[in-house]
Design a protein around this motif. Sequence first.
Motif, PDB file in Angstrom:
ATOM      1  N   ILE A  15      -6.077  -4.405 -11.316  1.00  0.00           N
ATOM      2  CA  ILE A  15      -6.926  -4.223 -10.146  1.00  0.00           C
ATOM      3  C   ILE A  15      -8.382  -4.515 -10.491  1.00  0.00           C
ATOM      4  CG2 ILE A  15      -7.757  -2.540  -8.475  1.00  0.00           C
ATOM      5  CD1 ILE A  15      -4.910  -3.572  -8.004  1.00  0.00           C
ATOM      6  N   ASP A  16      -8.792  -4.079 -11.695  1.00  0.00           N
ATOM      7  CA  ASP A  16     -10.168  -4.350 -12.097  1.00  0.00           C
ATOM      8  C   ASP A  16     -10.466  -5.835 -12.081  1.00  0.00           C
ATOM      9  OD1 ASP A  16     -11.312  -1.916 -12.452  1.00  0.00           O
ATOM     10  OD2 ASP A  16     -10.439  -1.629 -14.447  1.00  0.00           O
TER      11      ASP A  16
ATOM     12  N   ILE B  94     -11.931  -6.591  -6.344  1.00  0.00           N
ATOM     13  CA  ILE B  94     -12.118  -6.103  -4.980  1.00  0.00           C
ATOM     14  C   ILE B  94     -12.869  -4.789  -4.946  1.00  0.00           C
ATOM     15  CG2 ILE B  94     -10.269  -7.222  -3.686  1.00  0.00           C
ATOM     16  CD1 ILE B  94      -8.482  -4.980  -4.384  1.00  0.00           C
ATOM     17  N   THR B  95     -12.994  -4.139  -6.114  1.00  0.00           N
ATOM     18  CA  THR B  95     -13.755  -2.900  -6.115  1.00  0.00           C
ATOM     19  C   THR B  95     -15.250  -3.165  -6.237  1.00  0.00           C
ATOM     20  OG1 THR B  95     -13.308  -2.779  -8.468  1.00  0.00           O
ATOM     21  CG2 THR B  95     -11.922  -1.489  -7.032  1.00  0.00           C
TER      22      THR B  95
ATOM     23  N   LEU C 298      -4.079   2.297  -7.579  1.00  0.00           N
ATOM     24  CA  LEU C 298      -4.857   1.581  -8.595  1.00  0.00           C
ATOM     25  C   LEU C 298      -6.197   1.122  -8.044  1.00  0.00           C
ATOM     26  CD1 LEU C 298      -2.466  -0.687 -10.638  1.00  0.00           C
ATOM     27  CD2 LEU C 298      -3.389   1.539 -11.177  1.00  0.00           C
ATOM     28  N   ILE C 299      -6.190   0.632  -6.803  1.00  0.00           N
ATOM     29  CA  ILE C 299      -7.445   0.163  -6.202  1.00  0.00           C
ATOM     30  C   ILE C 299      -8.428   1.324  -6.082  1.00  0.00           C
ATOM     31  CG2 ILE C 299      -8.513  -0.832  -4.135  1.00  0.00           C
ATOM     32  CD1 ILE C 299      -5.975  -2.397  -3.649  1.00  0.00           C
TER      33      ILE C 299
ATOM     34  N   ALA D 118      -9.728   2.441  -9.548  1.00  0.00           N
ATOM     35  CA  ALA D 118     -10.762   1.552 -10.069  1.00  0.00           C
ATOM     36  C   ALA D 118     -12.077   1.794  -9.347  1.00  0.00           C
ATOM     37  CB  ALA D 118     -10.322   0.100  -9.915  1.00  0.00           C
ATOM     38  N   GLY D 119     -12.009   2.031  -8.028  1.00  0.00           N
ATOM     39  CA  GLY D 119     -13.219   2.283  -7.251  1.00  0.00           C
ATOM     40  C   GLY D 119     -13.870   3.592  -7.646  1.00  0.00           C
TER      41      GLY D 119
ATOM     42  N   LYS E  86     -15.912   3.610 -10.761  1.00  0.00           N
ATOM     43  CA  LYS E  86     -17.180   2.870 -10.723  1.00  0.00           C
ATOM     44  C   LYS E  86     -18.319   3.693 -10.131  1.00  0.00           C
ATOM     45  CE  LYS E  86     -15.740  -1.713 -11.376  1.00  0.00           C
ATOM     46  NZ  LYS E  86     -14.320  -1.875 -10.966  1.00  0.00           N
TER      47      LYS E  86
END
Lengths: 322, 319
Positions: free
Chosen positions: A314-315, A319-320, B206-207, B210-211, B214
């Motif tokens: 995903i990294d 998209i993050t 997972l998305i 990851a967000g 951050k």
Amino acid sequence: MMKLSEVPKRVKNFPQGRAYKRLRKILFGMKFTDGLFYKVSVYALLISLSYIYLYPVLYMVTGSFMTMEDIIDVAVQWIPSSLNFVNYQIVFSEIGYFSTLFDAVYLAIVPAISATVSAALVGYGFAKFDFPFKKLLFILMIMTFIVPPQITMLPMFRMFSQYNLLGSIRAFVYPAILSNGLNAAIFILIFFQFFRMVPKSLIESAELDGANAFTIFIRIIIPLAVPSIIIVFLFSFVWYYNETYLSGLYLRGSDLLSLPLRIDQYISNFTSIYPEGSPARERMQAVKLAGNVLTLLPLLTLYFFTQRYFVESIDRTGITGE
Amino acid sequence: MNLKAKLFHNRLINMHHDHVILFNRLRIQITHKRRSSVIGLSFISLWIVGYLIFALYPIAYSFYLSLFKVRLDGGAIDLTFEGFNNFAAAFLYDPYFVEILIEYVLEMLLNVPITIVFALLIAMLINQPIKGKAIFRTIFFLPVIITTGPVIRELMNQGATTLPSIESYGIIDLIITNLNQAIADPLQALFDTILLVLWFTGIQILIFLAGLQKIDKEIYEASMIDGAGPWESFWKITLPQIMPLITVIVIYTTVSMSVFSLNEVIIYIQNVMLGESTVGTLTTGYGYSAALAWIYFTVMVLIILLFVGLLSIRRRSRV
């Protein structure tokens, strides 16, 4: 002896007492999130959610070891009375597990490699070059993700039958090599994000040394992109392996069948012979579960060894927000 | 060498080091910009060809077919123009399609938000400083690996996708007796398939994860000093920061649930296409199923737009 009148005073003072404070600190911590109460609830939630996720897998694995008696016996819910491999033997001998597995892996691996190669090329093209209508093309590329296969499958089915591609692996390889296979937009996006981060100076210095664009791509870019390549290949492999909708359509009636479809077919043939509620049919449940376990086993093994790449993927799509 | 000379110096193309002559007439100066766009286009040329053959042509052709009554005569194809009759027929004379379509819409309106809430919850739990983070991550990502049509169908048939404990609470009976049928039906379907819904959360977790990783830790510390609790910092810090991700996840979830091979609408469209379902005396086959697929696609896009619209309204009112 303690006077009775002292008791209420103590109770009244209790909230300010040292013991209470210590207990409060253990339970709720300095800022709530470091307290015992919070930790226990986090683990409790995680474990109960894990149970929900693992339930079907556990059901499948335990059920696949059950004998006919176990299935009928209400007392046996989870643990089979004995560890027997009869169901697995049936799957192995009747379906020809290894040859079918070979077919299934072949059906997944060739399109997956094609998709990876072409996604890398296209992703690089989008990431490092400017050309007219680039934004429009990029949007069109992303849009292909939301078009359901039901829209395109009729004309594709006709096209494949006209060119004699039905029942052949080429029906999957051709779209894959042209970057329009299963979930191709995601793969292009993964490479696009990765290549965008490759410093321009690296490419320019190679250009000054006289390398042309293709040499740069092969010699410099590809070695850098190995993690992305592994991610895209793994996802592509898993998705092609699990794909049953289009392969059910394109490979209908051919000898080449993916493993899930092959087991499905065997079981529907078998169940059509025996009437509803007959013991043989009851036993089929366990055989089916054994078949499912055997279908998933290669993927689970693969996942066990490569899960780092799946988790990191995903990294790399970016998209993050980078 | 000779081949190379023939390839690049002929009537059609004559390449010099600073210009190209096309068709012996058109002289094009080679600039750095032009060079790079030609190379770029040749890198994506695979995709362009593939897009034309495997995306644009099938999309256009299936829309064209949806306007016709299609009959297959051996290899030949016999078309009778019908205008939008196929589309009208789907709504007017095909009660089963309308029924499963409505069911699909209600299911999406329920399942997508639930997926997102659970994915966010699980992502936030894993993001805590806990032990065994890797094990939990592995478990929650497992469905992505093993969600395959026949396996899921088998588990559904054997009842392994409903949690026995949920049924025994009697919640479902309560809902069915007290609520309107239109609300009760999808709710019951939800309880029946809660596991299946949760199984669609792998990528989403997972998305989110990851967000979440951050987000700057210092923001939380600063807010804590100002006296904000975990509840407030979730609404005021975490949620606004991951809002853009929610849009991505809404689109991904809706699409992946809509194209999943056990979706009833999809099965029906395929059956109509292969002539295994007949709708009375209606025009079935290719043309009709193409029309159904287009209706389905339109509804899916409308659902996505609805969700994205709702999200953007929330975001605007917040500012």
